[in-house]
Motif scaffolding. Structure first.
Motif, PDB file in Angstrom:
ATOM      1  N   UNK A  14       0.814  -1.208   0.000  1.00  0.00           N
ATOM      2  CA  UNK A  14       0.000   0.000   0.000  1.00  0.00           C
ATOM      3  C   UNK A  14       0.855   1.269   0.000  1.00  0.00           C
ATOM      4  N   UNK A  15       1.979   1.231   0.691  1.00  0.00           N
ATOM      5  CA  UNK A  15       2.773   2.452   0.841  1.00  0.00           C
ATOM      6  C   UNK A  15       3.773   2.678  -0.276  1.00  0.00           C
ATOM      7  N   UNK A  16       4.233   1.639  -0.931  1.00  0.00           N
ATOM      8  CA  UNK A  16       5.237   1.806  -1.981  1.00  0.00           C
ATOM      9  C   UNK A  16       4.563   1.948  -3.346  1.00  0.00           C
ATOM     10  N   UNK A  17       4.990   2.968  -4.059  1.00  0.00           N
ATOM     11  CA  UNK A  17       4.430   3.209  -5.390  1.00  0.00           C
ATOM     12  C   UNK A  17       5.138   2.330  -6.415  1.00  0.00           C
ATOM     13  N   UNK A  18       4.460   2.037  -7.466  1.00  0.00           N
ATOM     14  CA  UNK A  18       5.042   1.264  -8.561  1.00  0.00           C
ATOM     15  C   UNK A  18       5.653   2.218  -9.575  1.00  0.00           C
ATOM     16  N   UNK A  19       6.522   1.671 -10.408  1.00  0.00           N
ATOM     17  CA  UNK A  19       7.120   2.482 -11.466  1.00  0.00           C
ATOM     18  C   UNK A  19       6.079   2.823 -12.511  1.00  0.00           C
ATOM     19  N   UNK A  20       6.204   4.010 -13.051  1.00  0.00           N
ATOM     20  CA  UNK A  20       5.266   4.455 -14.064  1.00  0.00           C
ATOM     21  C   UNK A  20       5.572   3.777 -15.399  1.00  0.00           C
ATOM     22  N   UNK A  21       4.569   3.290 -16.075  1.00  0.00           N
ATOM     23  CA  UNK A  21       4.752   2.647 -17.370  1.00  0.00           C
ATOM     24  C   UNK A  21       4.972   3.706 -18.444  1.00  0.00           C
ATOM     25  N   UNK A  22       5.934   3.449 -19.337  1.00  0.00           N
ATOM     26  CA  UNK A  22       6.256   4.343 -20.462  1.00  0.00           C
ATOM     27  C   UNK A  22       6.581   5.764 -20.011  1.00  0.00           C
ATOM     28  N   UNK A  23       7.272   5.904 -18.875  1.00  0.00           N
ATOM     29  CA  UNK A  23       7.625   7.232 -18.377  1.00  0.00           C
ATOM     30  C   UNK A  23       8.818   7.814 -19.130  1.00  0.00           C
TER      31      UNK A  23
END
Length: 91
Positions: A14-23
């Motif tokens: 819940x606390x850790x964000x995922x990497x953005x796709x196609x950033x």
């Protein structure tokens, strides 16, 4: 004990964000790859490039570079003797 482990895993999810796709586009990724590989490639290519450029005076250039590196090491040694706090060279 198993219950605390699953609650910990859920909290992390819940606390850790995922990497953005196609950033990043292709050129930005390529720039990161070159930046990451450049320190090892510099170590591998600096001596042959130096000898290729300097020709027969390559040994003199290598000797000069070694002496300059010793001066840098002596300077860092003196600096670390005078400022002994952790991370003092970055402050």
């Amino acid at each position: 004990m198993g219950n605390t482990l699953t609650s910990y895993e859920e909290t992390i999810k819940k606390t850790h964000a995922r990497l953005k796709t196609n950033a990043l586009n292709f050129w930005e990724v390529l720039a990161q790859v070159v930046a990451l590989i450049s320190p090892s490639m510099t170590a591998a290519w600096i001596v042959p490039l130096m000898f290729g450029t300097a020709g027969t005076a390559g040994w003199l250039c290598y000797l000069f570079g070694t002496i300059m590196l010793l001066f840098v090491a002596i300077s860092l040694n003196q600096f670390s003797k005078r400022y002994t706090s952790a991370g003092s060279m970055y402050a």
